[in-house]
Design an enzyme around this catalytic site. Structure first.
Site, mmCIF file in Angstrom:
data_model
loop_
_atom_site.group_PDB
_atom_site.id
_atom_site.type_symbol
_atom_site.label_atom_id
_atom_site.label_comp_id
_atom_site.label_asym_id
_atom_site.label_seq_id
_atom_site.Cartn_x
_atom_site.Cartn_y
_atom_site.Cartn_z
ATOM 1 N N ARG A 41 -18.972 12.527 4.180
ATOM 2 C CA ARG A 41 -18.638 11.256 3.535
ATOM 3 C C ARG A 41 -19.896 10.423 3.240
ATOM 4 O O ARG A 41 -19.873 9.198 3.322
ATOM 5 C CB ARG A 41 -17.670 10.419 4.386
ATOM 6 C CG ARG A 41 -16.249 10.926 4.326
ATOM 7 C CD ARG A 41 -15.261 9.831 4.761
ATOM 8 N NE ARG A 41 -14.143 10.421 5.452
ATOM 9 C CZ ARG A 41 -13.807 10.155 6.717
ATOM 10 N NH1 ARG A 41 -14.489 9.263 7.416
ATOM 11 N NH2 ARG A 41 -12.782 10.751 7.266
ATOM 12 N N ARG A 45 -17.360 4.828 0.388
ATOM 13 C CA ARG A 45 -17.207 3.378 0.486
ATOM 14 C C ARG A 45 -18.331 2.660 1.219
ATOM 15 O O ARG A 45 -18.432 1.444 1.147
ATOM 16 C CB ARG A 45 -15.861 3.066 1.166
ATOM 17 C CG ARG A 45 -14.672 3.366 0.263
ATOM 18 C CD ARG A 45 -13.370 3.238 1.022
ATOM 19 N NE ARG A 45 -13.220 4.279 2.030
ATOM 20 C CZ ARG A 45 -12.252 4.322 2.932
ATOM 21 N NH1 ARG A 45 -11.351 3.352 2.974
ATOM 22 N NH2 ARG A 45 -12.166 5.314 3.802
ATOM 23 N N ARG A 54 -16.480 2.994 -8.901
ATOM 24 C CA ARG A 54 -15.073 3.349 -8.682
ATOM 25 C C ARG A 54 -14.117 2.197 -8.978
ATOM 26 O O ARG A 54 -12.891 2.379 -8.969
ATOM 27 C CB ARG A 54 -14.860 3.736 -7.201
ATOM 28 C CG ARG A 54 -15.028 5.189 -6.825
ATOM 29 C CD ARG A 54 -13.847 6.077 -7.170
ATOM 30 N NE ARG A 54 -12.536 5.491 -6.964
ATOM 31 C CZ ARG A 54 -11.890 5.436 -5.814
ATOM 32 N NH1 ARG A 54 -12.433 5.948 -4.720
ATOM 33 N NH2 ARG A 54 -10.684 4.896 -5.737
ATOM 34 N N ASP A 90 -11.574 15.472 -3.173
ATOM 35 C CA ASP A 90 -10.645 15.223 -2.076
ATOM 36 C C ASP A 90 -9.921 16.524 -1.798
ATOM 37 O O ASP A 90 -9.705 17.325 -2.723
ATOM 38 C CB ASP A 90 -9.646 14.120 -2.437
ATOM 39 C CG ASP A 90 -8.797 13.727 -1.235
ATOM 40 O OD1 ASP A 90 -7.753 14.402 -1.011
ATOM 41 O OD2 ASP A 90 -9.166 12.791 -0.514
ATOM 42 N N TYR A 165 -0.484 18.015 5.509
ATOM 43 C CA TYR A 165 -0.132 16.959 4.538
ATOM 44 C C TYR A 165 1.139 17.321 3.769
ATOM 45 O O TYR A 165 2.011 16.476 3.545
ATOM 46 C CB TYR A 165 -1.283 16.729 3.556
ATOM 47 C CG TYR A 165 -2.417 15.935 4.135
ATOM 48 C CD1 TYR A 165 -2.255 14.594 4.482
ATOM 49 C CD2 TYR A 165 -3.668 16.506 4.339
ATOM 50 C CE1 TYR A 165 -3.303 13.857 5.024
ATOM 51 C CE2 TYR A 165 -4.717 15.782 4.876
ATOM 52 C CZ TYR A 165 -4.533 14.454 5.225
ATOM 53 O OH TYR A 165 -5.554 13.726 5.764
#
Length: 358
Positions: A41, A45, A54, A90, A165
């Site tokens: 990562r 962010r 973004r 992702d 998921y």
């Protein structure tokens, strides 16, 4: 569904300077000028430039725009001077590409409209083709052209984590529906994981054939399982993925969270490099994994919030423990937290380079 077959398409030969990079040398367990470092990562962010590009673009959409993928992937390389870039994506992108009705909800994560609970539900999972993900091929080609001597790591989620998921319908703390299927309907479970292995293998092939120099398979939730059940119900599918890309000769990294008990098995699956989270010291991880593998890790991401002196001391501990390995890539024991100060990451890269080159 067709079976994964050995591909006859060879990956583009990386340029000599990429092959000689500290990162790829460490993956191959060769001598390095310094311990290479990158962060899971590292694009995301924590970077103001990421938040800016973004702005107003949903997560899944941002993973399908080649120019944006390229820019986001390059941002931490420019800023932190890390030794490798990782393809911005992702884990659910290949599922979205084959038509699974899902979305990434801010603050929640991937949410699946029609969870897979029965054999009929498997119809959602058709084979992935390169034509489903043209933006991946284009972005990887753009990136390898821009990165020069810096390697690009391809990215995919492992079958167990994707299955979690899909079966739960979204993120889960306890994986109760997933485990209920795995233990209670083993035939359905095996078919689900086999299909996901084929989709994942193809997603990685596309990245390698476009120019990725290494790949990482993320099994984020595998730590929810005991070793015996991991071996019986998860390992075969992960092995199928890594075996499907073995012929390309690119290093294969395998990582999961809370997988201290599984480290040996995660290496046996076909990994050249085993990622280690922060819970197990690297010298102990090396003992559990056994010979013939490099290791990656494993500074606790929370330590980036401590004073610089503490951060450096803890980085030294990781570097010292990492000397037990045949090859060591410095990384965090999980992803960069969103509220991390980017300057801390830059300082850490610089320190690891300096300290390991002494």
């Amino acid at each position: 569904m067709g079976h994964v077959t050995e591909t006859h398409t060879s990956a583009p030969k990386p340029s000599a300077d990429v092959r000689d990079s500290a990162f790829l040398r460490a993956c191959r367990r060769e001598t390095v000028p310094h311990t290479p470092v990158w962060f899971m990562r590292q694009a995301g962010r924590s970077l103001p430039e990421y938040r800016k590009v973004r702005e107003g673009i949903p997560m899944l959409e941002s993973c399908m725009i080649p120019d944006l993928i390229t820019e986001i992937t390059l941002q931490p390389v420019r800023r932190h001077k890390v030794d490798a870039a990782i393809y911005f994506s992702d884990i659910v992108v290949p599922l979205k590409a084959i038509g699974v009705d899902l979305d990434i909800k801010p603050g929640v994560g991937p949410v699946v409209a029609n969870p897979i609970r029965t054999k009929a539900d498997l119809a959602q999972l058709r084979d992935l083709t390169p034509e489903d993900v043209p933006y991946v091929t284009e972005a990887v080609r753009q990136l390898t052209a821009e990165l020069g001597g810096t390697p690009l790591i391809g990215f995919a989620g492992a079958p167990f984590t994707l299955a979690s998921y899909l079966v739960e319908g979204g993120p889960s703390k306890n994986h109760e529906f997933t485990k209920a299927m795995m233990y209670g309907e083993p035939t359905l479970w095996a078919e689900l994981l086999d299909r996901l292995a084929e989709i994942t293998a193809q997603f990685l092939r596309v990245q390698i054939e476009a120019g990725a120099s290494a790949i990482q398979l993320f099994d984020s939730w595998a730590g929810a399982l005991p070793l015996q059940d991991y071996r019986a119900s998860v390992m075969p599918a992960s092995a199928k993925v890594l075996d499907a890309v073995a012929g390309y000769g690119v290093p294969r990294i395998h990582f999961g969270v809370g997988t201290g008990e599984l480290l040996g098995a995660m290496g046996e699956v076909g990994a050249d490099v085993v990622g280690v989270d922060w819970r197990v010291p690297l010298d102990e991880a090396v003992r559990r994994i056994g010979p013939g593998k490099a290791v990656q890790g494993n500074l606790d991401p929370a330590l980036l919030f401590t004073p610089l002196e503490t951060l450096r001391a803890k980085a030294d501990e990781v570097l010292t423990a990492g000397r037990a390995a045949e090859g060591h890539i410095f990384n965090l024991g999980h992803g960069v937290m969103p509220n991390t100060d980017p300057e801390r990451l830059t300082a850490l890269v610089e320190y690891v380079h300096e300290a390991s080159a002494r």
